[in-house]
Design an enzyme around this catalytic site. Sequence first.
Site, PDB file in Angstrom:
ATOM      1  N   LYS A 187       0.718  -1.378  -0.124  1.00 13.78           N
ATOM      2  CA  LYS A 187      -0.216  -0.060   0.754  1.00 13.78           C
ATOM      3  C   LYS A 187       0.680   1.010   0.083  1.00 13.78           C
ATOM      4  O   LYS A 187       0.701   2.234  -0.351  1.00 13.78           O
ATOM      5  CB  LYS A 187      -1.006  -0.105   1.567  1.00 13.78           C
ATOM      6  CG  LYS A 187      -1.750  -0.722   1.376  1.00 13.78           C
ATOM      7  CD  LYS A 187      -3.091  -0.620   2.759  1.00 13.78           C
ATOM      8  CE  LYS A 187      -2.557  -0.711   4.209  1.00 13.78           C
ATOM      9  NZ  LYS A 187      -1.912  -1.891   4.691  1.00 13.78           N
ATOM     10  N   ARG A 243      -8.866   0.940   9.089  1.00  8.69           N
ATOM     11  CA  ARG A 243      -8.574  -0.163  10.324  1.00  8.69           C
ATOM     12  C   ARG A 243     -10.134  -1.052  10.302  1.00  8.69           C
ATOM     13  O   ARG A 243      -9.564  -2.116  10.742  1.00  8.69           O
ATOM     14  CB  ARG A 243      -7.167  -0.261  10.328  1.00  8.69           C
ATOM     15  CG  ARG A 243      -6.052  -0.668   9.451  1.00  8.69           C
ATOM     16  CD  ARG A 243      -5.322  -0.717  10.498  1.00  8.69           C
ATOM     17  NE  ARG A 243      -3.936  -0.692  10.251  1.00  8.69           N
ATOM     18  CZ  ARG A 243      -2.899  -0.381   9.861  1.00  8.69           C
ATOM     19  NH1 ARG A 243      -2.548   0.467   9.180  1.00  8.69           N
ATOM     20  NH2 ARG A 243      -2.001  -0.781   9.926  1.00  8.69           N
ATOM     21  N   ARG A 249      11.570  -1.842  11.534  1.00  6.53           N
ATOM     22  CA  ARG A 249      10.708  -1.365  12.197  1.00  6.53           C
ATOM     23  C   ARG A 249      10.532  -2.172  13.357  1.00  6.53           C
ATOM     24  O   ARG A 249      10.336  -2.980  12.912  1.00  6.53           O
ATOM     25  CB  ARG A 249       9.701  -0.607  11.096  1.00  6.53           C
ATOM     26  CG  ARG A 249       9.149  -0.267  10.441  1.00  6.53           C
ATOM     27  CD  ARG A 249       7.887  -0.321   9.572  1.00  6.53           C
ATOM     28  NE  ARG A 249       6.809  -0.133  10.142  1.00  6.53           N
ATOM     29  CZ  ARG A 249       5.781  -0.433   9.390  1.00  6.53           C
ATOM     30  NH1 ARG A 249       5.424   0.332   8.145  1.00  6.53           N
ATOM     31  NH2 ARG A 249       4.304  -0.477   9.916  1.00  6.53           N
ATOM     32  N   ARG A 272       0.376  -8.886  13.950  1.00  8.24           N
ATOM     33  CA  ARG A 272      -0.405  -7.667  12.417  1.00  8.24           C
ATOM     34  C   ARG A 272      -1.352  -8.400  11.687  1.00  8.24           C
ATOM     35  O   ARG A 272      -2.231  -8.077  12.203  1.00  8.24           O
ATOM     36  CB  ARG A 272       0.964  -6.947  12.512  1.00  8.24           C
ATOM     37  CG  ARG A 272       0.792  -5.824  12.921  1.00  8.24           C
ATOM     38  CD  ARG A 272       2.531  -5.662  12.790  1.00  8.24           C
ATOM     39  NE  ARG A 272       2.336  -4.382  11.500  1.00  8.24           N
ATOM     40  CZ  ARG A 272       3.329  -3.992  10.735  1.00  8.24           C
ATOM     41  NH1 ARG A 272       4.840  -5.010  10.499  1.00  8.24           N
ATOM     42  NH2 ARG A 272       3.122  -3.710   9.252  1.00  8.24           N
TER      43      ARG A 272
HETATM   44  P1  AMP Z   1       1.274   0.816   9.420  1.00  8.29           P
HETATM   45  O1  AMP Z   1       2.793   1.824   8.885  1.00  8.29           O
HETATM   46  O2  AMP Z   1      -0.280   1.226   8.238  1.00  8.29           O
HETATM   47  O3  AMP Z   1       1.012  -1.067   8.635  1.00  8.29           O
HETATM   48  O4  AMP Z   1       0.933   0.884  11.050  1.00  8.29           O
HETATM   49  C1  AMP Z   1       1.970   0.581  12.133  1.00  8.29           C
HETATM   50  C2  AMP Z   1       1.025   0.882  12.725  1.00  8.29           C
HETATM   51  O5  AMP Z   1       0.247   1.175  13.743  1.00  8.29           O
HETATM   52  C3  AMP Z   1      -0.200  -0.528  13.058  1.00  8.29           C
HETATM   53  O6  AMP Z   1       0.287  -2.025  12.892  1.00  8.29           O
HETATM   54  C4  AMP Z   1      -1.038   0.234  14.073  1.00  8.29           C
HETATM   55  O7  AMP Z   1      -0.392  -0.061  15.441  1.00  8.29           O
HETATM   56  C5  AMP Z   1      -1.217   1.675  13.849  1.00  8.29           C
HETATM   57  N1  AMP Z   1      -2.057   2.009  13.380  1.00  8.29           N
HETATM   58  C6  AMP Z   1      -1.557   2.399  11.859  1.00  8.29           C
HETATM   59  N2  AMP Z   1      -3.298   3.096  11.275  1.00  8.29           N
HETATM   60  C7  AMP Z   1      -4.163   2.795  12.616  1.00  8.29           C
HETATM   61  C8  AMP Z   1      -5.258   3.046  12.272  1.00  8.29           C
HETATM   62  N3  AMP Z   1      -5.841   2.984  11.314  1.00  8.29           N
HETATM   63  N4  AMP Z   1      -6.366   2.371  12.644  1.00  8.29           N
HETATM   64  C9  AMP Z   1      -5.354   1.999  14.465  1.00  8.29           C
HETATM   65  N5  AMP Z   1      -4.652   1.490  14.185  1.00  8.29           N
HETATM   66  C10 AMP Z   1      -3.512   1.795  13.268  1.00  8.29           C
END
Ligand code: AMP
Length: 222
Positions: A13, A88, A158, A169
């Site tokens: 994404k 999400r 990360r 996740r």
């Molecule tokens: P990502 O970079 O999109 O994989 O997001 C990393 C982390 O940020 C996720 O594993 C969640 O802990 C948090 N996070 C990001 N976007 C959301 C969302 N829309 N709702 C809840 N937690 C989020």
Amino acid sequence: MRIVLLGAPGSGKGTQSQRLVQRHGVPQISTGDLLRAAVKAGSPLGVHTKAIMDAGKLVDDETMLGIIRERLAQPDARQGFILDGFPRTIAQAQGLTQLLGELGTPLEAVVLMDVDYDKLVKRISGRRSCTHCGRVFNIHTAPPPPEGCCAAPHLVQRPDDQEETVAKRLAVYDEQTKPLVAHYGAQGLLRMIDADAPMEEVTHRLEAALAERDGRGIEVVE
Ligand code: AMP
């Protein structure tokens, strides 16, 4: 262009959003990036969310909707946006529909980027980003150039990309985010692409799916 890219962690994404930004001139809104910036800055939001993120869990809906409301109010988002990592949960999707309704700018399409579970684990565990230039690489599929990515390359993983957290996740995605496929499908907004292909090819499939965004129902672009 007002779209959501939907897909499991590691489905591409972020990479594809960045490519659409260049091609369409609308901002990528990555909630993961916004939260990581808050953690780095040590802001109250970052302090609140760091442990949740490191554990691979979701930050609460109210906090996330507040972040999105603020971000969509910024002038650059008036031209459109690519939402990456938001919504999400069903509650976030409902909150987003309400917010965009108030702004008079409804979503045009939601594209599901489909990749096999096994491939996702490999993609995520290979992901590295440079703390200096910010570019993201994959040691398996898209390694940095031999001469280095910038003047002072420093590649890091990360914390939530470590193998133990990745499984968590993916489980959270299955349980809380996958229901959005049916949710947006019922609204006629969903498109699905097979995202297990080289980056250029995925961009091509994505553009083809978006070209259909005035149509209805699920389009599979192969
Ligand atoms: P990502 O970079 O999109 O994989 O997001 C990393 C982390 O940020 C996720 O594993 C969640 O802990 C948090 N996070 C990001 N976007 C959301 C969302 N829309 N709702 C809840 N937690 C989020």
